[in-house]
Design an enzyme around this catalytic site. Sequence first.
Site, PDB file in Angstrom:
ATOM      1  N   GLU A 103      35.744  44.100  33.357  1.00 11.83           N
ATOM      2  CA  GLU A 103      35.935  43.752  34.772  1.00 11.83           C
ATOM      3  C   GLU A 103      37.394  43.408  35.092  1.00 11.83           C
ATOM      4  OE1 GLU A 103      33.984  44.137  37.191  1.00 11.83           O
ATOM      5  OE2 GLU A 103      31.899  43.849  36.618  1.00 11.83           O
ATOM      6  N   HIS A 159      36.713  47.190  36.847  1.00 11.12           N
ATOM      7  CA  HIS A 159      36.100  46.735  38.093  1.00 11.12           C
ATOM      8  C   HIS A 159      36.053  47.905  39.083  1.00 11.12           C
ATOM      9  CE1 HIS A 159      34.770  43.627  40.809  1.00 11.12           C
ATOM     10  NE2 HIS A 159      35.689  43.936  41.701  1.00 11.12           N
ATOM     11  N   SER A 214      31.304  44.040  44.010  1.00 12.31           N
ATOM     12  CA  SER A 214      32.333  42.999  44.110  1.00 12.31           C
ATOM     13  C   SER A 214      31.959  42.012  45.219  1.00 12.31           C
ATOM     14  CB  SER A 214      33.708  43.652  44.324  1.00 12.31           C
ATOM     15  OG  SER A 214      34.739  42.731  44.045  1.00 12.31           O
TER      16      SER A 214
END
EC number: 3.1.1.1
Length: 566
Positions: A354, A467, A222
């Site tokens: 995601e 994610h 990330s």
Amino acid sequence: MWLLPLVLTSLASSATWAGQPASPPVVDTAQGRVLGKYVSLEGLAQPVAVFLGVPFAKPPLGSLRFAPPQPAEPWSFVKNTTSYPPMCCQDPVVEQMTSDLFTNGKERLTLEFSEDCLYLNIYTPADLTKRGRLPVMVWIHGGGLVLGGAPMYDGVVLAAHENVVVVAIQYRLGIWGFFSTGDEHSRGNWGHLDQVAALHWVQENIANFGGDPGSVTIFGESAGGESVSVLVLSPLAKNLFHRAISESGVALTVALVRKDMKAAAKQIAVLAGCKTTTSAVFVHCLRQKSEDELLDLTLKMKFLTLDFHGDQRESHPFLPTVVDGVLLPKMPEEILAEKDFNTVPYIVGINKQEFGWLLPTMMGFPLSEGKLDQKTATSLLWKSYPIANIPEELTPVATDKYLGGTDDPVKKKDLFLDLMGDVVFGVPSVTVARQHRDAGAPTYMYEFQYRPSFSSDKKPKTVIGDHGDEIFSVFGFPLLKGDAPEEEVSLSKTVMKFWANFARSGNPNGEGLPHWPMYDQEEGYLQIGVNTQAAKRLKGEEVAFWNDLLSKEAAKKPPKIKHAEL
């Protein structure tokens, strides 16, 4: 400094304590000696020496707030580095939420948060009595550049199973790490300069921990993946690392990199009650604020939350990386186009969904009913401008492309989340991988497609590859869980092996692993999941659609430049 009990993984607590040397490890660093502890994992003979909270820079306090990090002061005693350092200042409530999601802890640790947070944790399986030279893997945590910390990521399993030295670093976050006036008074990117300082520390000291300073891989997820990508582009990081892995985040992730953030600085000034007659006056005012006052300011900024009611162009859910002329000389698009960056072997990857659950939940997307109509989706895409950057006039075209093929409002919601995942992660990641490949550097891509057994009960069962889901596999959490499914343990071993092979040689392939093709003109990549296999052209059609849409739009009108004066 403030305290908060966090449910965190103390992975070491799952370990058995047999077979380690009689006395704890003590290692020399350039600043002084550090005392660690040994952790042994069941079934593995070699214990891991763990050093927690080793300082790599001077505490960034007083005049060092909003300033480049300075080398740590030396000490003459043996420093006890056996407990976690404080995490950098951040919203403790949101951090509690994310820690609960990203760690599998049964043990409640009281974690500290402090402005004095420039520390790193080292996990080394090396025999410290010999001069070993193991590959080094430096982890940069995610959290939107406003959250997170090293204690959430225990490197014991990866270090022990793959015989690599794992280093988890911390860096200043939020206002402390990324406040920028856009001039010499506070250029910004302090958090990235901390990352560079940590890499300098590794170069100078890691040999004493059995690591090879000539074989350093930076990896992150990330905002950590974005940080890795920024360091690949930064002249300041040249020769400080030799391979790189960006998981779900790159320097083209719009929310995390901007030309400048003067508009956000203005908002901070108003909330802080600081005069902005000059930048110097403003920065001086903010330096006078206490840690608690800056935390209060942080909470008022509502980072990571999208404003679905106000004008999204005036909303600043992130304090991003900026073009400061030093760490980042130009916008990433320009640096990539000029092929003027650190062309190291690079793995770039994304997860299948995601925007499956974690991000829309954290950012406050109004999707609790589980369905969506086209009009609302178009409006939500426009309201997502701070992270998607899609001009208002293009939002209907985009939602029609993704959602137009079905009348089912539940499917429309899922397709809208696919759209968001593509815009924020998929398209930027493929674009970076292509540019890296075209600059002549060995490049690999993956898509992670697995739902960890660690997933929150709140996450819909249909979400696979959300994610952050790959982190569990990368750090070997399933190997310690005891009741993790066999396929998940096997997947984690495979992922750790790929990552560590890459750290060793710049090529993830090895004996007993599915073949991972290099990302060349055919755009072969690896689908990682229950059936790990090679495929071609990850997000190829989606990238073509977005490139076409945005380039037509760009050709139609001259760019509007909006200046916000301080």
